[in-house]
Design an enzyme around this catalytic site. Structure first.
Site, mmCIF file in Angstrom:
data_model
loop_
_atom_site.group_PDB
_atom_site.id
_atom_site.type_symbol
_atom_site.label_atom_id
_atom_site.label_comp_id
_atom_site.label_asym_id
_atom_site.label_seq_id
_atom_site.Cartn_x
_atom_site.Cartn_y
_atom_site.Cartn_z
ATOM 1 N N MET A 268 11.248 24.573 -0.248
ATOM 2 C CA MET A 268 10.332 23.667 -0.948
ATOM 3 C C MET A 268 11.086 22.793 -1.960
ATOM 4 S SD MET A 268 6.882 24.613 -3.063
ATOM 5 C CE MET A 268 6.161 25.613 -1.794
ATOM 6 N N LYS B 298 0.839 -1.199 0.000
ATOM 7 C CA LYS B 298 0.000 0.000 0.000
ATOM 8 C C LYS B 298 0.878 1.254 0.000
ATOM 9 C CE LYS B 298 -0.590 -0.184 5.015
ATOM 10 N NZ LYS B 298 -1.442 0.278 6.085
ATOM 11 N N TYR C 239 16.061 30.724 4.632
ATOM 12 C CA TYR C 239 14.940 31.452 5.238
ATOM 13 C C TYR C 239 15.115 31.604 6.748
ATOM 14 C CZ TYR C 239 12.059 30.786 1.033
ATOM 15 O OH TYR C 239 11.556 30.813 -0.235
ATOM 16 N N ARG D 225 -9.809 -0.076 15.667
ATOM 17 C CA ARG D 225 -9.802 0.703 14.437
ATOM 18 C C ARG D 225 -10.952 0.187 13.587
ATOM 19 N NH1 ARG D 225 -4.377 1.105 10.732
ATOM 20 N NH2 ARG D 225 -4.657 -1.142 10.663
HETATM 21 C C1 LIG Z 1 -3.977 -4.091 8.358
HETATM 22 C C2 LIG Z 1 -2.512 -4.049 8.132
HETATM 23 N N1 LIG Z 1 -1.873 -5.191 7.888
HETATM 24 C C3 LIG Z 1 -0.536 -5.235 7.687
HETATM 25 C C4 LIG Z 1 0.209 -4.081 7.709
HETATM 26 C C5 LIG Z 1 1.692 -4.175 7.492
HETATM 27 O O1 LIG Z 1 2.365 -3.827 8.654
HETATM 28 P P1 LIG Z 1 3.951 -3.765 8.650
HETATM 29 O O2 LIG Z 1 4.301 -2.711 7.664
HETATM 30 O O3 LIG Z 1 4.302 -3.383 10.035
HETATM 31 O O4 LIG Z 1 4.435 -5.102 8.254
HETATM 32 C C6 LIG Z 1 -0.413 -2.862 7.967
HETATM 33 C C7 LIG Z 1 0.399 -1.638 8.021
HETATM 34 O O5 LIG Z 1 0.035 -0.558 8.291
HETATM 35 C C8 LIG Z 1 -1.817 -2.836 8.188
HETATM 36 O O6 LIG Z 1 -2.473 -1.702 8.437
#
Ligand SMILES: Cc1ncc(COP(=O)(O)O)c(C=O)c1O
Length: 351
Positions: free
Chosen positions: A299, A36, A252, A132
């Site tokens: 920036m 992700k 700056y 969550r």
């Molecule tokens: C639901 C879920 N599973 C797995 C992971 C992976 O975690 P990690 O990057 O600590 O391995 C995350 C990371 O944010 C997560 O939110």
């Protein structure tokens, strides 16, 4: 993506493959590779291609990322971890994407809105203590599974939970027990059962029944383990060297004032390239020297203090001499954030 800029990211394919294999061997489970947020800043599609023979499933946060993967030719199963609005379920089905459901309402909404012929494959998220997302009680879990049992459009293929403090044995044991109690309350032939992220895998928090580990950070080698190899490094180039004289300021807000004659280097990168302003004071590595970031990060540019005029021009911003973990400590954050904020416009070179 910037093609003509001297600031770039280098990613080691070997390191990512090595890390994936390490987590599979360590856990003795199959791998859900968490890619992700642009693969934690490493590059979604490239990382997916590097891992397609190592992983069993890819996990992403959004349907957009999942569809991007499909459109770029990725055929492995893909799971979306965040909840999906029911009106987009048809798009998930069209691209053969699995989604996460966290409560009975999600499932009932899918049932009433989605009118397609093919079923949507879902993983049930169990909330074992993080508060969550997820099903929190045995009652909720049973209600959802018995609803799905009668559904023609929703098919449960997976169940999972997430540890909130994987380096704490007491919390994690409690979460394991919560998950087991809920999972065992309704026997179901799940294909995918997964609990462990990077920290949880390293700390042996898995249960026998699980089929996969769900690892992100560790794949990129920026977790607390000597067994992994960091995959990402970031470089820039000194575009200008100049000498400043006593009492002259740099940048700056007059944050740096020279006390003596000082050589400085100006780099073509700044906070819009993920090097946030808090980096002032930390070190980068140039030609065998640790050099301080001075003034204030702008920036699109930043200044560093040089030991002398003759240093070569390549600057290691993140890498073997200044690791993402060290930078995270300096910035009072976590290594996740150091790489994830590196924006997609920076050129990534895969070696
Ligand atoms: C639901 C879920 N599973 C797995 C992971 C992976 O975690 P990690 O990057 O600590 O391995 C995350 C990371 O944010 C997560 O939110």
């Amino acid at each position: 993506m910037n093609q003509y800029c001297d600031t770039y990211i280098k990613i080691s394919k070997d390191a990512i493959v090595h890390n994936a294999r390490f987590f599979k061997e360590k856990s003795n489970k199959k791998l859900i590779a968490v890619i992700k947020s642009n693969a934690y800043g490493h590059g979604l599609i490239d990382v997916a291609n590097i891992l397609k023979d190592e992983a069993d499933i890819f996990a992403v946060a959004s349907l957009d990322s999942a569809i991007t993967l499909r459109q770029s030719g990725i055929t492995l199963p893909i799971l979306v971890l965040n909840p999906l609005s029911p009106q987009y379920v048809k798009n998930a089905v069209e691209y053969d994407i699995m989604i996460t459901v966290s409560n009975l309402k999600d499932v009932m909404n899918i049932e009433s809105i989605y009118k397609g012929k093919e079923s949507i494959q879902v993983h049930l998220k169990v909330d074992s203590g993080m508060n969550r997302m997820g099903l929190k009680t045995i009652k909720e879990y049973k209600e959802v599974l018995s609803f799905i049992d009668k559904s023609y459009v929703v098919e449960a293929v997976g169940v999972y939970t997430h540890f909130h403090t994987a380096d704490d044995k007491t919390y994690s044991k409690k979460q394991q027990e919560e998950f087991k109690a809920i999972y065992e309350s309704y026997p179901y032939p799940f294909k995918y059962i997964h609990l462990c992220s990077t920290g949880a895998t390293l700390n042996d928090l898995d249960i026998e029944a699980s089929t996969h580990v769900r690892v992100g950070l560790g794949l990129y080698g920026i977790c607390d383990s000597k067994e992994v190899k960091p995959a990402l490094s970031m470089y820039s180039k000194i575009m200008l060297k100049k000498e400043v004289y006593p009492n002259e300021i740099v940048g700056y807000n007059a944050n740096f004032k020279a006390e003596k004659n000082t050589w400085i280097g100006v780099l073509p990168c700044g906070y819009s390239d993920g090097i946030i302003r808090k980096n002032v004071g930390r070190k980068v590595y140039v030609d065998g020297h640790y050099c301080e970031v001075i003034g204030s990060v702008c920036m699109n540019s930043m200044m560093i203090k040089l030991p002398h005029k003759e240093v070569s021009e390549t600057v290691e911003l993140i890498g073997p001499h200044v690791t993402a973990i060290e930078i995270a400590t300096y910035l009072e954050t976590i290594s996740y954030e150091v790489t994830t904020i590196l924006p997609p416009h920076i050129k990534r070179i895969f070696v």
